[in-house]
Design a protein around this motif. Structure first.
Motif, short mmCIF file in Angstrom:
data_model
loop_
_atom_site.label_atom_id
_atom_site.label_comp_id
_atom_site.label_asym_id
_atom_site.label_seq_id
_atom_site.Cartn_x
_atom_site.Cartn_y
_atom_site.Cartn_z
N ALA A 103 0.45 4.44 -0.61
CA ALA A 103 -0.02 5.64 0.10
C ALA A 103 0.24 5.52 1.60
CB ALA A 103 -1.50 5.87 -0.17
N ALA A 104 -0.07 4.34 2.15
CA ALA A 104 0.16 4.14 3.58
C ALA A 104 1.65 4.13 3.89
CB ALA A 104 -0.47 2.82 4.02
N THR A 105 2.45 3.57 2.98
CA THR A 105 3.90 3.54 3.17
C THR A 105 4.46 4.96 3.17
OG1 THR A 105 4.04 1.39 2.08
CG2 THR A 105 6.07 2.65 2.25
N ARG A 106 4.00 5.82 2.25
CA ARG A 106 4.47 7.21 2.20
C ARG A 106 4.14 7.92 3.51
NH1 ARG A 106 1.28 8.97 -1.34
NH2 ARG A 106 2.49 8.32 -3.16
N SER A 107 2.94 7.69 4.02
CA SER A 107 2.54 8.32 5.28
C SER A 107 3.43 7.85 6.43
CB SER A 107 1.08 7.99 5.57
OG SER A 107 0.68 8.52 6.81
N TRP A 108 3.72 6.55 6.46
CA TRP A 108 4.57 6.00 7.52
C TRP A 108 5.99 6.56 7.44
CZ3 TRP A 108 8.93 2.77 7.58
CH2 TRP A 108 9.25 2.24 8.83
N LEU A 141 8.54 13.22 0.36
CA LEU A 141 7.68 14.40 0.53
C LEU A 141 8.11 15.49 -0.44
CD1 LEU A 141 7.73 14.57 4.44
CD2 LEU A 141 6.11 13.34 2.98
N CYS A 145 13.02 4.90 1.09
CA CYS A 145 13.32 6.11 0.32
C CYS A 145 14.33 5.81 -0.79
CB CYS A 145 13.89 7.20 1.23
SG CYS A 145 12.70 7.85 2.42
N GLY A 157 6.88 9.40 6.22
CA GLY A 157 6.82 10.78 6.70
C GLY A 157 6.77 10.86 8.21
N ASP A 158 6.02 9.94 8.84
CA ASP A 158 5.94 9.92 10.30
C ASP A 158 7.29 9.62 10.93
OD1 ASP A 158 3.25 10.47 10.17
OD2 ASP A 158 2.63 8.36 10.40
N VAL A 201 7.62 7.64 -2.29
CA VAL A 201 7.34 7.74 -0.85
C VAL A 201 7.93 9.00 -0.23
CG1 VAL A 201 7.16 5.25 -0.54
CG2 VAL A 201 9.39 6.34 -0.30
N ASP A 249 0.87 -1.18 0.00
CA ASP A 249 0.00 0.00 0.00
C ASP A 249 0.91 1.23 0.00
OD1 ASP A 249 -1.66 2.15 0.55
OD2 ASP A 249 -2.89 1.04 1.99
#
Length: 419
Positions: free
Chosen positions: A328-333, A417, A408, A335-336, A415, A326
């Motif tokens: 989108a979820a990986t990109r969010s993680w 920003l 990255c 970033g976190d 993934v 996933d």
């Protein structure tokens, strides 16, 4: 200076004389091929007959160009020549042999023309002008015709591979799904031994290749990679679609190809080619598991797009592949975990690269500096800047940070920003 009209008239005369000897010239070329390309002549009778027809029509067409002053760049390849190219594709004859045959034929016919010309004229200026015109015209003709016959070869090769592989593909899909099948019958249908060690690969074109020979080029990459592996037989290649193939290498022992060997193969391949490898596995279950692993890495590579490396292995990126199902979820993680350090620009990329090497070398500034060919103080500075950007020491959450940095590195802008 010789008059161009005199050159054209003389060349037309030479070509006209040779036009009366097309049958003999064809026989001479067949004998030449018997010496230089014997496998083209020592073949099925119908194929050799088609070779002779192709030679006859090509010679006749080339001579008519000079007799009638036809523009060679507007000539179409003879029907027999196109069909012969298709037949060679079906038989798996390398396309380079087809191309070489044309240039051997060109040289032989030009030699005949020069011999004929020196008997009819002793003016070196006229002879020079005639040969210059003949060379230019024959090259244009050969270039035009070889482009057409190679295109016909490539299209037929792709079509034939797809048709030949249809039954094998169905058997392989059943095998991957675990349907109960009689092992001996499956091995016979696939011409591949399932008892042993298997290394699965997925190889594909990221975009439509410029040359239009998608499956043929994937087959070449597979053969080249297999040469560096301890195999017990030929690889099993099954087209998944027109731009992607599933491959299994039968191995003597469970090994992966050397990274430098993979890169060497890809350097010679079309730039659109990508490949991924599973881990070697034993027996039918190993056949399936290695392919599943390659499939997960293929999904990772596809998600990453152009930023991704051209070759990936499950051994190197297996954990990342599972995480990246996933995006989108990986990109969010990511970033976190990394915060501003995940910014997609050169400055933060340098910091990420240094920090990843630092962690991979056990947190040693000296080892990281050696691997990066940098001064130890520069590594210390970059690691400190990376920690400032993170807002904490990397040791606080080392595993997550290292995984995020690897994501990255492998997935790039997929993934990262936006700056």
């Amino acid at each position: 200076m010789v008059d161009e009209a005199d050159v054209n008239e003389f060349l037309a005369r030479i070509a006209g004389d040779l036009s009366n000897q097309v049958g003999e010239l064809t026989t001479d070329l067949v004998e030449l091929y018997a010496r230089e390309l014997p496998h083209l002549v020592h073949d099925d009778e119908s194929v050799v007959s088609l070779l002779s027809a192709s030679l006859f029509q090509n010679i006749d067409t080339a001579l008519r160009i000079f007799v009638h002053g036809i523009d060679p760049t507007r000539v179409e390849a003879p029907a027999a020549a196109m069909e012969y190219a298709r037949r060679l594709a079906q038989r798996g004859t390398p396309v380079i042999d087809l191309i070489r045959a044309y240039y051997l034929g060109q040289t032989a016919i030009l030699n005949h023309a020069l011999t004929q010309a020196t008997r009819l004229a002793d003016d070196p200026v006229l002879l020079g002008g005639m040969m210059s015109k003949a060379l230019t015209g024959t090259f244009a003709f050969i270039d035009r015709v070889t482009r057409q016959v190679v295109s016909a070869y490539q299209e037929e090769r792709d079509r034939w591979l797809l048709n030949r592989s249809a039954l094998r593909a169905a058997r392989v899909r059943e095998l991957l799904e675990g349907d109960g099948q009689e092992l001996d019958a499956v091995e016979t249908a696939l011409s591949y031994r399932l008892r042993g060690t298997h290394l699965a690969m997925i190889v594909w074109h990221a975009v439509e290749p410029a040359q239009g020979n998608a499956l043929g080029s994937l087959e070449s990459v597979t053969a080249a990679l297999g040469e560096g592996l301890p195999t017990t037989g030929l690889p099993l290649l099954v087209p998944a679609d027109e731009r992607c193939a599933w491959v299994w290498f039968p191995l003597e022992k469970a090994v992966l190809p050397q990274e430098e060997d993979v890169q060497r193969v890809l350097e010679k391949a079309e730039p659109t080619v990508r490949l991924v490898l599973g881990d070697p596995g034993e027996g039918i279950e190993g056949f399936r598991r290695s392919h599943r692993q390659a499939g997960r890495v293929h999904a990772l590579s596809t998600a990453a797009g152009e930023q991704c490396e051209r070759a990936l292995t499950f051994r190197d990126v297996g954990a990342l592949a599972l995480m990246a199902s996933d995006v989108a979820a990986t990109r969010s993680w990511v970033g976190d975990i990394l915060g501003e350090l995940a910014t997609d620009d050169e400055q933060h990329e340098r910091l990420r690269e240094t920090l990843l090497v630092f962690l991979a070398t056990g947190g040693s500034y000296t080892a990281a500096a050696a691997k990066l060919t940098m001064h130890k103080n520069s590594v210390q500075y970059r690691v400190r800047k990376a920690e400032e950007t993170l807002g904490r020491a990397v040791t606080d959450n080392r595993l997550d940070v290292e995984l995020a940095l690897k994501l990255c590195q492998r997935l790039g802008s997929a993934v990262l920003l936006a700056p």
